[in-house]
Design a protein around this motif. Structure first.
Motif, PDB file in Angstrom:
ATOM      1  N   ASP A  35       0.849  -1.187   0.000  1.00  0.00           N
ATOM      2  CA  ASP A  35       0.000   0.000   0.000  1.00  0.00           C
ATOM      3  C   ASP A  35       0.887   1.241   0.000  1.00  0.00           C
ATOM      4  OD1 ASP A  35      -1.523   2.205   1.749  1.00  0.00           O
ATOM      5  OD2 ASP A  35      -3.017   0.883   0.817  1.00  0.00           O
ATOM      6  N   PRO A  36       0.518   2.298  -0.702  1.00  0.00           N
ATOM      7  CA  PRO A  36       1.340   3.519  -0.692  1.00  0.00           C
ATOM      8  C   PRO A  36       1.604   4.066   0.705  1.00  0.00           C
ATOM      9  CG  PRO A  36      -0.275   3.657  -2.440  1.00  0.00           C
ATOM     10  CD  PRO A  36      -0.598   2.413  -1.651  1.00  0.00           C
ATOM     11  N   MET A  37       0.696   3.851   1.625  1.00  0.00           N
ATOM     12  CA  MET A  37       0.891   4.339   2.992  1.00  0.00           C
ATOM     13  C   MET A  37       2.010   3.581   3.707  1.00  0.00           C
ATOM     14  SD  MET A  37      -1.122   6.830   3.077  1.00  0.00           S
ATOM     15  CE  MET A  37      -1.197   7.308   4.776  1.00  0.00           C
ATOM     16  N   ASP A  38       2.423   2.439   3.159  1.00  0.00           N
ATOM     17  CA  ASP A  38       3.503   1.657   3.757  1.00  0.00           C
ATOM     18  C   ASP A  38       4.884   2.104   3.295  1.00  0.00           C
ATOM     19  OD1 ASP A  38       1.676   0.112   5.156  1.00  0.00           O
ATOM     20  OD2 ASP A  38       1.565  -1.408   3.584  1.00  0.00           O
ATOM     21  N   ILE A  39       4.951   2.996   2.319  1.00  0.00           N
ATOM     22  CA  ILE A  39       6.240   3.469   1.808  1.00  0.00           C
ATOM     23  C   ILE A  39       6.729   4.590   2.724  1.00  0.00           C
ATOM     24  CG2 ILE A  39       7.468   4.477  -0.166  1.00  0.00           C
ATOM     25  CD1 ILE A  39       6.498   1.674  -0.721  1.00  0.00           C
ATOM     26  N   GLU A  40       7.327   4.187   3.831  1.00  0.00           N
ATOM     27  CA  GLU A  40       7.863   5.146   4.790  1.00  0.00           C
ATOM     28  C   GLU A  40       8.996   4.510   5.581  1.00  0.00           C
ATOM     29  OE1 GLU A  40       4.884   4.700   8.583  1.00  0.00           O
ATOM     30  OE2 GLU A  40       4.399   6.200   7.092  1.00  0.00           O
ATOM     31  N   PRO A  41       9.845   5.350   6.155  1.00  0.00           N
ATOM     32  CA  PRO A  41      10.942   4.825   6.979  1.00  0.00           C
ATOM     33  C   PRO A  41      10.377   4.070   8.184  1.00  0.00           C
ATOM     34  CG  PRO A  41      11.320   7.119   6.418  1.00  0.00           C
ATOM     35  CD  PRO A  41       9.914   6.789   5.999  1.00  0.00           C
ATOM     36  N   PRO A  42      11.090   3.154   8.710  1.00  0.00           N
ATOM     37  CA  PRO A  42      12.478   2.821   8.389  1.00  0.00           C
ATOM     38  C   PRO A  42      12.621   1.818   7.250  1.00  0.00           C
ATOM     39  CG  PRO A  42      11.816   1.559  10.287  1.00  0.00           C
ATOM     40  CD  PRO A  42      10.635   2.438   9.910  1.00  0.00           C
ATOM     41  N   GLU A  43      11.507   1.157   6.853  1.00  0.00           N
ATOM     42  CA  GLU A  43      11.615   0.129   5.820  1.00  0.00           C
ATOM     43  C   GLU A  43      11.954   0.715   4.450  1.00  0.00           C
ATOM     44  OE1 GLU A  43       9.063  -3.592   4.011  1.00  0.00           O
ATOM     45  OE2 GLU A  43       8.463  -2.719   5.911  1.00  0.00           O
TER      46      GLU A  43
END
Length: 96
Positions: free
Chosen positions: A31-39
């Motif tokens: 999901d686009p909302m999962d594209i965040e640090p730290p991953e």
């Protein structure tokens, strides 16, 4: 996602910076909302999202900007944003 995206105007229209996040998410199968640090890398660590949006936004008088494109590495991909609204992502080779 650590990206300021105001979706209050309309849900159907996204900023170019959101389209970049969505394209990466599509390639990653998340999901686009999962594209965040730290991953994942933050978009603002690769490019200024507000500047990217402004670069491809219509001028104040409503006329379109000149044609062009911007390329930058982000999350292991080469992102290519063109003035016609296309956002393409391809995996970076180790040699790039």
């Amino acid at each position: 996602m650590l990206l300021s995206v105001d979706r209050s105007d309309t849900a159907a229209v996204h900023s170019v910076s959101f389209d970049v996040i969505a394209a990466i998410a599509d390639r990653e199968g998340v999901d686009p909302m999962d594209i965040e640090p730290p991953e994942y890398e933050a978009l603002y660590d690769a490019i200024n999202p507000e500047a990217l949006d402004a670069l491809f936004a219509p001028r104040e008088d409503g006329s379109p900007r000149a044609s062009g494109r911007v390329e930058f590495p982000f999350c292991g991909y080469l992102v290519v944003v063109s003035s016609d609204g296309d956002v393409d992502v391809e995996e970076l080779d180790n040699g790039r």
